[in-house]
Motif scaffolding. Structure first.
Motif, mmCIF file in Angstrom:
data_model
loop_
_atom_site.group_PDB
_atom_site.id
_atom_site.type_symbol
_atom_site.label_atom_id
_atom_site.label_comp_id
_atom_site.label_asym_id
_atom_site.label_seq_id
_atom_site.Cartn_x
_atom_site.Cartn_y
_atom_site.Cartn_z
ATOM 1 N N UNK A 3 53.253 41.502 -0.811
ATOM 2 C CA UNK A 3 53.099 41.355 0.635
ATOM 3 C C UNK A 3 54.205 42.118 1.357
ATOM 4 N N UNK A 4 53.806 42.812 2.414
ATOM 5 C CA UNK A 4 54.783 43.509 3.253
ATOM 6 C C UNK A 4 54.801 42.843 4.617
ATOM 7 N N UNK A 5 55.969 42.375 4.989
ATOM 8 C CA UNK A 5 56.159 41.811 6.329
ATOM 9 C C UNK A 5 57.021 42.814 7.087
ATOM 10 N N UNK A 6 56.405 43.393 8.104
ATOM 11 C CA UNK A 6 57.017 44.522 8.809
ATOM 12 C C UNK A 6 57.304 44.142 10.254
ATOM 13 N N UNK A 7 58.535 44.388 10.666
ATOM 14 C CA UNK A 7 58.960 44.080 12.029
ATOM 15 C C UNK A 7 58.838 45.329 12.899
ATOM 16 N N UNK A 8 58.299 45.111 14.086
ATOM 17 C CA UNK A 8 58.318 46.131 15.136
ATOM 18 C C UNK A 8 59.324 45.620 16.160
ATOM 19 N N UNK A 9 60.398 46.362 16.371
ATOM 20 C CA UNK A 9 61.447 45.905 17.274
ATOM 21 C C UNK A 9 61.834 47.010 18.252
ATOM 22 N N UNK A 10 62.809 46.707 19.066
ATOM 23 C CA UNK A 10 63.304 47.643 20.073
ATOM 24 C C UNK A 10 63.648 46.863 21.320
ATOM 25 N N UNK A 11 64.281 47.520 22.247
ATOM 26 C CA UNK A 11 64.637 46.865 23.500
ATOM 27 C C UNK A 11 63.400 46.491 24.286
ATOM 28 N N UNK A 12 63.603 45.836 25.418
ATOM 29 C CA UNK A 12 62.464 45.454 26.245
ATOM 30 C C UNK A 12 61.730 46.682 26.790
ATOM 31 N N UNK A 117 61.555 47.697 8.878
ATOM 32 C CA UNK A 117 61.787 47.488 10.302
ATOM 33 C C UNK A 117 61.558 48.815 11.015
ATOM 34 N N UNK A 118 60.677 48.790 12.008
ATOM 35 C CA UNK A 118 60.428 49.959 12.845
ATOM 36 C C UNK A 118 60.965 49.668 14.232
ATOM 37 N N UNK A 119 61.705 50.624 14.761
ATOM 38 C CA UNK A 119 62.356 50.468 16.058
ATOM 39 C C UNK A 119 61.734 51.428 17.068
ATOM 40 N N UNK A 120 61.307 50.867 18.207
ATOM 41 C CA UNK A 120 60.789 51.693 19.296
ATOM 42 C C UNK A 120 61.930 51.930 20.282
ATOM 43 N N UNK A 121 62.311 53.181 20.501
ATOM 44 C CA UNK A 121 63.466 53.480 21.354
ATOM 45 C C UNK A 121 63.157 53.280 22.834
ATOM 46 N N UNK A 122 64.201 53.109 23.641
ATOM 47 C CA UNK A 122 64.004 53.010 25.092
ATOM 48 C C UNK A 122 63.243 54.242 25.602
ATOM 49 N N UNK A 141 68.372 49.625 27.544
ATOM 50 C CA UNK A 141 68.972 50.558 26.580
ATOM 51 C C UNK A 141 70.099 49.883 25.801
ATOM 52 N N UNK A 142 70.935 49.142 26.500
ATOM 53 C CA UNK A 142 72.061 48.451 25.866
ATOM 54 C C UNK A 142 71.548 47.388 24.886
ATOM 55 N N UNK A 143 70.538 46.639 25.301
ATOM 56 C CA UNK A 143 69.950 45.621 24.424
ATOM 57 C C UNK A 143 69.397 46.282 23.163
ATOM 58 N N UNK A 157 67.603 49.476 7.581
ATOM 59 C CA UNK A 157 67.730 50.807 8.160
ATOM 60 C C UNK A 157 66.501 51.017 9.048
ATOM 61 N N UNK A 158 66.580 50.544 10.314
ATOM 62 C CA UNK A 158 65.409 50.643 11.187
ATOM 63 C C UNK A 158 64.910 52.086 11.317
ATOM 64 N N UNK A 159 63.612 52.259 11.140
ATOM 65 C CA UNK A 159 62.988 53.576 11.267
ATOM 66 C C UNK A 159 62.575 53.750 12.722
ATOM 67 N N UNK A 160 63.125 54.764 13.383
ATOM 68 C CA UNK A 160 62.786 54.991 14.788
ATOM 69 C C UNK A 160 61.417 55.644 14.904
ATOM 70 N N UNK A 161 60.568 55.018 15.697
ATOM 71 C CA UNK A 161 59.215 55.515 15.928
ATOM 72 C C UNK A 161 59.273 56.489 17.106
ATOM 73 N N UNK A 162 58.780 57.710 16.933
ATOM 74 C CA UNK A 162 58.838 58.690 18.024
ATOM 75 C C UNK A 162 58.078 58.233 19.267
ATOM 76 N N UNK A 163 58.565 58.670 20.420
ATOM 77 C CA UNK A 163 57.856 58.435 21.684
ATOM 78 C C UNK A 163 56.617 59.316 21.648
ATOM 79 N N UNK A 164 55.459 58.690 21.678
ATOM 80 C CA UNK A 164 54.202 59.429 21.545
ATOM 81 C C UNK A 164 53.061 58.513 21.972
#
Length: 181
Positions: A3-12, A117-122, A141-143, A157-164
């Motif tokens: 099982x893979x439990x994957x987090x999508x995170x990032x600031x508001x 963990x995937x991180x969506x940037x500001x 941005x600070x959060x 090591x959060x993987x940054x998801x490109x703005x797209x």
């Protein structure tokens, strides 16, 4: 298959909910962000921003809810479960406001380990405030930086998801998951 439990995170306001809704329409199991529901429930009780007025209580409610999500994700029949924010997000927000938290918060983060963990940037162009999102863009941005730092503290090591587009972001995530397999 593990099982893979994957987090999508990032600031508001970075597009997490939209992305998870897109994954859900593709048939993936997705767990929603629970802080909005906690905030709206508190507003019904006359507390405008529970996180700002009682940050520890708010964070304890989040901790309980996110631990439940993590446990429930393990029980899913799906091999991949996406979660909108994980336990380390709570510490990132607490660090942002400069508040302390009990040791069991960190212990909970150590016990619940996520596959990726995937991180969506500001992203200023899509950022919007609403009744549950009080932060301005600079605060968001600070959060974001505090959240990413919180995950790194627990050896992610959060993987940054490109703005797209949503479709391209989903494609990026799914390809990244396959490369990890």
């Amino acid at each position: 298959m593990q099982k893979k439990i994957i987090v999508i995170t990032g600031g508001p306001g970075t597009g997490k909910t939209t992305l998870l809704n897109g994954l859900k329409t593709k048939g993936f199991c997705c767990y929603p962000e629970i802080s909005r529901a906690i905030t709206l429930e508190a507003q019904k009780e006359g507390i405008e921003q529970l996180f700002l007025q009682k940050p520890l209580l708010f964070s304890e409610l989040l901790l309980k809810g996110r631990k439940e999500q993590f446990e429930n994700a393990h029980k899913e029949t799906d091999s991949i479960v996406f979660i909108d924010r994980g336990l380390p997000d709570i510490l990132g927000y607490m660090d942002y406001i400069g508040d302390s938290y009990p040791d069991y918060f960190e212990k909970s983060c150590q016990e619940a380990t996520y596959s990726q963990v995937f991180s969506l940037p500001p992203w200023k162009e899509i950022y919007e405030s609403d009744e549950a999102r009080y932060e301005n863009y600079e605060q968001a941005e600070n959060i974001h930086q505090k959240i990413v730092g919180s995950y790194k503290k627990f050896n992610y090591n959060p993987i940054e998801v490109p703005k797209d587009t949503v479709e391209n972001r989903i494609r990026f995530i799914l390809q990244s998951i396959q490369h990890e397999s």
